[in-house]
Scaffold this active site. Structure first.
Site, PDB file in Angstrom:
ATOM      1  N   HIS A   1       5.064   5.528  11.598  1.00 14.17           N
ATOM      2  CA  HIS A   1       4.565   5.418  10.217  1.00 14.17           C
ATOM      3  C   HIS A   1       3.568   6.572  10.074  1.00 14.17           C
ATOM      4  O   HIS A   1       2.354   6.367  10.079  1.00 14.17           O
ATOM      5  CB  HIS A   1       3.902   4.054  10.037  1.00 14.17           C
ATOM      6  CG  HIS A   1       3.574   3.690   8.621  1.00 14.17           C
ATOM      7  ND1 HIS A   1       3.672   4.576   7.556  1.00 14.17           N
ATOM      8  CD2 HIS A   1       3.144   2.513   8.080  1.00 14.17           C
ATOM      9  CE1 HIS A   1       3.304   3.960   6.442  1.00 14.17           C
ATOM     10  NE2 HIS A   1       2.984   2.706   6.735  1.00 14.17           N
TER      11      HIS A   1
ATOM     12  N   LYS B   1      25.532  -5.370  -1.935  1.00  9.70           N
ATOM     13  CA  LYS B   1      27.005  -5.525  -1.957  1.00  9.70           C
ATOM     14  C   LYS B   1      27.642  -4.832  -0.764  1.00  9.70           C
ATOM     15  O   LYS B   1      28.850  -4.711  -0.672  1.00  9.70           O
ATOM     16  CB  LYS B   1      27.575  -4.936  -3.241  1.00  9.70           C
ATOM     17  CG  LYS B   1      27.084  -5.581  -4.516  1.00  9.70           C
ATOM     18  CD  LYS B   1      27.756  -4.908  -5.717  1.00  9.70           C
ATOM     19  CE  LYS B   1      26.873  -4.940  -6.932  1.00  9.70           C
ATOM     20  NZ  LYS B   1      27.295  -3.950  -7.924  1.00  9.70           N
TER      21      LYS B   1
ATOM     22  N   ARG C   1      11.405   3.855   3.589  1.00 12.64           N
ATOM     23  CA  ARG C   1      10.981   2.838   4.569  1.00 12.64           C
ATOM     24  C   ARG C   1      12.224   2.017   4.891  1.00 12.64           C
ATOM     25  O   ARG C   1      12.950   1.601   3.985  1.00 12.64           O
ATOM     26  CB  ARG C   1       9.889   1.939   3.998  1.00 12.64           C
ATOM     27  CG  ARG C   1       9.640   0.728   4.883  1.00 12.64           C
ATOM     28  CD  ARG C   1       8.431  -0.050   4.469  1.00 12.64           C
ATOM     29  NE  ARG C   1       7.211   0.653   4.844  1.00 12.64           N
ATOM     30  CZ  ARG C   1       6.002   0.092   4.797  1.00 12.64           C
ATOM     31  NH1 ARG C   1       5.854  -1.154   4.402  1.00 12.64           N
ATOM     32  NH2 ARG C   1       4.939   0.774   5.150  1.00 12.64           N
TER      33      ARG C   1
ATOM     34  N   ARG D   1       0.796  -1.222   0.000  1.00 12.40           N
ATOM     35  CA  ARG D   1       0.000   0.000   0.000  1.00 12.40           C
ATOM     36  C   ARG D   1       0.833   1.279   0.000  1.00 12.40           C
ATOM     37  O   ARG D   1       0.593   2.199  -0.787  1.00 12.40           O
ATOM     38  CB  ARG D   1      -0.917   0.040   1.244  1.00 12.40           C
ATOM     39  CG  ARG D   1      -2.115  -0.841   1.173  1.00 12.40           C
ATOM     40  CD  ARG D   1      -2.415  -1.431   2.538  1.00 12.40           C
ATOM     41  NE  ARG D   1      -1.411  -2.429   2.813  1.00 12.40           N
ATOM     42  CZ  ARG D   1      -1.529  -3.711   2.470  1.00 12.40           C
ATOM     43  NH1 ARG D   1      -2.655  -4.113   1.963  1.00 12.40           N
ATOM     44  NH2 ARG D   1      -0.574  -4.581   2.671  1.00 12.40           N
ATOM     45  N   THR D   2       1.803   1.350   0.912  1.00  9.66           N
ATOM     46  CA  THR D   2       2.529   2.611   1.093  1.00  9.66           C
ATOM     47  C   THR D   2       3.316   2.959  -0.172  1.00  9.66           C
ATOM     48  O   THR D   2       3.282   4.088  -0.654  1.00  9.66           O
ATOM     49  CB  THR D   2       3.465   2.509   2.316  1.00  9.66           C
ATOM     50  OG1 THR D   2       2.714   1.955   3.398  1.00  9.66           O
ATOM     51  CG2 THR D   2       4.016   3.848   2.713  1.00  9.66           C
TER      52      THR D   2
HETATM   53  N1   CP Z   1       0.010  -0.087   5.943  1.00  8.08           N
HETATM   54  C1   CP Z   1       1.179  -0.395   5.356  1.00  8.08           C
HETATM   55  O1   CP Z   1       2.230   0.164   5.672  1.00  8.08           O
HETATM   56  O2   CP Z   1       1.076  -1.347   4.379  1.00  8.08           O
HETATM   57  P1   CP Z   1       2.288  -1.792   3.459  1.00  8.08           P
HETATM   58  O3   CP Z   1       3.311  -2.465   4.344  1.00  8.08           O
HETATM   59  O4   CP Z   1       1.701  -2.727   2.437  1.00  8.08           O
HETATM   60  O5   CP Z   1       2.857  -0.558   2.828  1.00  8.08           O
END
Ligand code: CP
Length: 302
Positions: free
Chosen positions: A132, A82, A104, A54-55
């Site tokens: 998040h 590497k 991320r 999603r993100t």
């Molecule tokens: N909610 C969320 O972070 O989903 P993803 O890990 O799929 O991005």
């Protein structure tokens, strides 16, 4: 602000500004306008050191809707494998004059580290168990759309809270409003202490029966170096939200989940796909919310 690293450092006013801007972008998108020229000529890179559905996709869509040029960095096919350091990866990207970096990373603090070492705007798309922030913002946006307010709501966060960056960002966000927050789950995955505005429940029914919002969390096995629950089957038996909850939760209670969900662990298919579930609305709202965040950040002059 140059960066969005966490909800903790935002004021209620900052959050309201982001949510109002997201509302405006959602209205634009609903008019079937696929792109606004706002950030034409600027470049964004999505740096995902952990998996995401999603993100990552909603950031890419948000960037494209804002007319940004988009680079997607795949860690598995990069020189990270590497042994390239995060600092050197960052400096390499910076040499391309990138304006926005979405990151991320499995380490808490990685987004802050990157933000401290680049003039580009940095958005935290999840760092370890820390935060998040865009997930909490899109969750708040989705609640507001349905309930019309955040103040006065009882919000139950159910499941593996101690390993959840989503729970942490939601706690920070909802605490800036007049909400009652409930942590609901087995003692092994719920903090033993909480701020004054948080109530702890070790009983599912007690925790959710008069809640306005029921926010479910995945058991994050990838962050657990010990057994926090006896088995997923047993967890579902005791803590899984199954259709029996419809007999006692509020008629207008909504069910949320940040995803990815594990059907048959924290949620049953009947609940996930029910009319009470707003899980796919959360996904849709990720685009407008992330457009708002990108739009409101201001790069530092190099
Ligand atoms: N909610 C969320 O972070 O989903 P993803 O890990 O799929 O991005």
């Amino acid at each position: 602000m140059k960066d969005l690293i966490g909800i903790k450092e935002l004021s209620r006013q900052d959050i309201e500004e982001i949510l109002n801007t997201a509302k405006a972008f959602k209205e634009v998108l609903q008019r079937d306008i696929k792109k606004v020229p706002t950030l034409r000529g600027k470049t964004a890179i999505n740096l995902f050191f952990e998996p995401s559905t999603r993100t990552r996709t909603s950031f890419e869509l948000a960037e494209k809707r804002l007319s940004l040029d988009v680079l997607n960095f795949s860690v598995s096919t990069s020189s990270v494998v590497k042994g390239e350091t995060l600092y050197d990866t960052l400096k390499t990207i910076e040499a391309y004059n990138v304006d926005y970096i979405v990151i991320r990373h499995p380490c808490s603090g990685a987004a802050k580290f990157v933000a401290n070492h680049t003039p580009a705007c940095v958005i935290n798309a999840g760092d370890g168990t820390n935060e998040h922030p865009t997930q909490a913002l899109l969750d708040a946006f989705s609640i507001l759309e349905i309930k019309g307010r955040l103040d006065g709501l009882k919000i139950a966060i159910v499941g593996d809270i101690i390993h959840s960056r989503v729970a942490r960002s939601n706690l920070y966000l909802l605490s800036k409003f007049d909400t009652e927050i409930r942590f609901v789950g087995p003692p092994t995955v719920v903090p033993g202490y909480a701020p004054d505005n948080v109530k702890i429940f070790y009983d599912l029914k007690e925790g959710i029966k008069d809640s306005d919002v029921i926010m479910l969390l995945r058991i994050q096995l990838e962050r657990q170096n010990a057994a926090f629950i006896p088995s997923l089957k047993e967890y579902f038996h005791v803590w899984g939200v199954k259709k029996d909850v419809f007999s006692y939760i509020k008629d207008d209670a909504i069910i949320m989940h940040p995803g990815p969900m594990n059907r048959g662990v924290e949620i049953s298919t009947e609940v996930a796909d029910s009319s009470r579930s707003i899980i796919l609305r959360q996904v849709t709202n990720g685009i407008a919310t992330r457009m708002a965040v990108i739009y409101l950040l201001t790069p530092r002059e190099a």
